[in-house]
Design an enzyme around this catalytic site. Structure first.
Site, short mmCIF file in Angstrom:
data_model
loop_
_atom_site.label_atom_id
_atom_site.label_comp_id
_atom_site.label_asym_id
_atom_site.label_seq_id
_atom_site.Cartn_x
_atom_site.Cartn_y
_atom_site.Cartn_z
N HIS A 1 28.01 -11.08 -6.54
CA HIS A 1 27.74 -9.58 -6.02
C HIS A 1 28.76 -8.93 -5.99
CE1 HIS A 1 29.99 -11.76 -2.80
NE2 HIS A 1 30.17 -10.54 -2.48
C1 UD1 Z 1 30.50 -6.90 1.49
C2 UD1 Z 1 31.98 -7.08 1.48
C3 UD1 Z 1 32.27 -8.30 0.65
C4 UD1 Z 1 31.68 -9.60 1.13
C5 UD1 Z 1 29.95 -9.17 1.17
C6 UD1 Z 1 29.13 -10.46 1.48
C7 UD1 Z 1 33.24 -4.89 1.73
C8 UD1 Z 1 33.96 -4.09 0.80
N1 UD1 Z 1 32.66 -5.81 1.23
O1 UD1 Z 1 29.91 -6.45 0.28
O2 UD1 Z 1 33.69 -8.51 0.60
O3 UD1 Z 1 31.90 -10.65 0.13
O4 UD1 Z 1 29.77 -8.13 2.04
O5 UD1 Z 1 27.71 -10.10 1.41
O6 UD1 Z 1 33.18 -4.97 3.06
N2 UD1 Z 1 22.57 -4.17 1.51
C9 UD1 Z 1 21.28 -4.28 2.01
N3 UD1 Z 1 20.89 -4.91 3.12
C10 UD1 Z 1 22.05 -5.28 4.06
C11 UD1 Z 1 23.34 -4.94 3.58
C12 UD1 Z 1 23.74 -4.34 2.20
O7 UD1 Z 1 20.40 -4.08 1.20
O8 UD1 Z 1 21.91 -6.00 5.01
C13 UD1 Z 1 22.75 -3.44 0.09
C14 UD1 Z 1 23.02 -1.87 0.28
O9 UD1 Z 1 22.72 -1.31 -0.85
C15 UD1 Z 1 24.50 -1.76 0.25
C16 UD1 Z 1 24.78 -3.02 -0.74
O10 UD1 Z 1 23.96 -3.95 -0.43
O11 UD1 Z 1 24.79 -0.37 -0.16
C17 UD1 Z 1 26.25 -3.36 -0.41
O12 UD1 Z 1 26.60 -3.57 0.75
P1 UD1 Z 1 27.96 -3.63 1.50
O13 UD1 Z 1 28.12 -3.96 2.84
O14 UD1 Z 1 28.52 -2.02 0.96
O15 UD1 Z 1 28.94 -4.37 0.93
P2 UD1 Z 1 28.53 -5.88 -0.01
O16 UD1 Z 1 28.47 -5.79 -1.32
O17 UD1 Z 1 27.60 -6.65 0.86
#
Ligand code: UD1
Length: 369
Positions: free
Chosen positions: A209
């Site tokens: 991811h």
């Molecule tokens: C975040 C952490 C990463 C961790 C990961 C675990 C940061 C910078 N990154 O990355 O270190 O390894 O979490 O999963 O904080 N989304 C959903 N549903 C959710 C959450 C997110 O659909 O419940 C999607 C959204 O499109 C969002 C994208 O995932 O924009 C990324 O989510 P985000 O929390 O920004 O970062 P992660 O890639 O999950």
């Protein structure tokens, strides 16, 4: 009685906070933990399920911040947590953050600006790769934390090199492993393998991811090609993070992947299902920090899809090998594993299931001083 604000936001935070909250119970006359969920992760599969499986109490406060660009999300969490702190009665005596996600840094910053000390669990880890959003969060959080609780010796060295006072730094071990040791027996009783039609030691668990692997279409396509190649010989389970799924859907690969024999793409898994798979896999292929650590303790080969790691002990002592973006190297290592030639490593010191107890003791002393 002192109030301790305990911050969670994203999936790996939930796993780490569970054991810490449990270990704080014996100190309930001294410390009242208030669990604050920023809402960085909000899907049922990314959040609620973890609370249920890890027996974490419902958050006392939910900031419901949600997704956003890096700066935007960090800013929203910063503002929301600051606002909550300003109205909180009594005001917390300290903020405890875990790991390196945007929620950890944003809440640390809001806290310290209001003169509320910050405790950072999993301090000192460094990949020395500032293109990673997490590395920026690590460096900045450590720079403003008052108590730095470290999971592996590299953290001590890194914090000393950055001039953090020795008296603020304590090696406590790895709290993620506390959760693993608590939940492994239940995880092994899950029917996950059976439901997916898999046999122990005869499949690969693959997760990715990180922006460096999934945001660039060419890199993502090359990993999918490697997955298809390996999947012809060993079945692969691929729980797909929402970020990865969105990229695969956008470039048209998702539909092809879900029809492919040898690869089972699933929704993001719960903690128990994931542990059930990782503990019985032939190998783990991942860019997750937590899975590198878990594989080390489970002594399952871990091929890490990164050029660097902030958790060097998983390579020097554990089962992880850095593959970078080299799919030929990955394919070669899978062959080694299938021929039983791959290192099994050893479990690092203080990754013993008692890190949370050490953390609670130090936190109780810190907060009462
Ligand atoms: C975040 C952490 C990463 C961790 C990961 C675990 C940061 C910078 N990154 O990355 O270190 O390894 O979490 O999963 O904080 N989304 C959903 N549903 C959710 C959450 C997110 O659909 O419940 C999607 C959204 O499109 C969002 C994208 O995932 O924009 C990324 O989510 P985000 O929390 O920004 O970062 P992660 O890639 O999950």
């Amino acid at each position: 009685m002192k109030t301790l604000a305990c911050i969670v936001g994203a999936r790996p935070n939930f796993v780490k906070m569970g054991p810490i909250l449990a270990a704080l119970k014996p100190y309930s006359r001294q410390i009242r933990p208030v669990l604050v969920h920023t809402g960085q992760h909000y899907d049922a599969a990314m959040s609620d399920l973890f609370f249920r499986q890890l027996h974490i109490p419902k958050p006392d406060v939910h900031l419901r911040v949600g997704s956003g660009r890096q700066g935007e999300q960090t800013a929203k969490i910063l503002a929301a947590y600051e606002e909550w702190l300003l109205g909180a009665k009594p005001r917390p005596s300290a903020t405890l953050v875990v790991g390196d996600v945007n929620s950890s840094f944003a809440c640390a910053l809001a806290s310290v600006k209001l003169d509320i000390p910050v405790i950072h669990v999993e301090a000192g880890l460094r990949s020395f790769d500032r293109t990673m959003p997490e590395e920026i969060n690590r460096v900045l959080t450590d720079a403003i934390s008052d108590l730095l609780l470290v999971s592996e010796p590299s953290g001590i060295k890194n914090l000393a090199a950055e001039g953090r006072p020795k008296s603020a730094v304590k090696l406590v071990g790895n709290v993620m492993i506390d959760a693993l040791r608590d939940h492994l027996p239940v995880a092994r009783r899950q029917q996950t393998l059976h439901k997916l039609g898999l046999s122990p030691n005869q499949f690969i668990l693959w997760t990715m991811h990180r922006p460096s692997n999934v945001d660039d279409d060419r890199t993502l396509a090359s990993w999918i090609r490697a997955m298809q190649d390996i999947g012809e010989r060993v079945p692969i389970v691929f729980p797909v993070h929402p970020r990865t799924r969105a990229r695969l859907a956008a470039n048209g690969t998702w539909a092809k992947l879900t029809n492919r024999s040898g690869i089972t793409a699933t929704e993001p898994l719960g903690y128990l299902e994931c542990l059930s798979l990782s503990s019985q896999a032939l190998a783990v292929v991942t860019d997750s920090g937590g899975l590198q650590e878990e594989a080390t303790v489970l002594r399952i080969p871990c091929l890490t899809l990164r050029k660097n790691t902030e958790r060097p002990i998983t390579v020097s002592q554990g089962t992880s090998t850095l593959v970078g973006q080299d799919s030929d190297k990955l394919i070669g290592l899978i062959k080694e594993i299938r021929n039983d030639k791959y290192k099994r490593g050893r479990v690092p010191k203080l990754w013993d299931g008692h890190a949370a107890a050490r953390i609670a003791e130090i936190v109780a002393r810190f907060i009462s001083s």
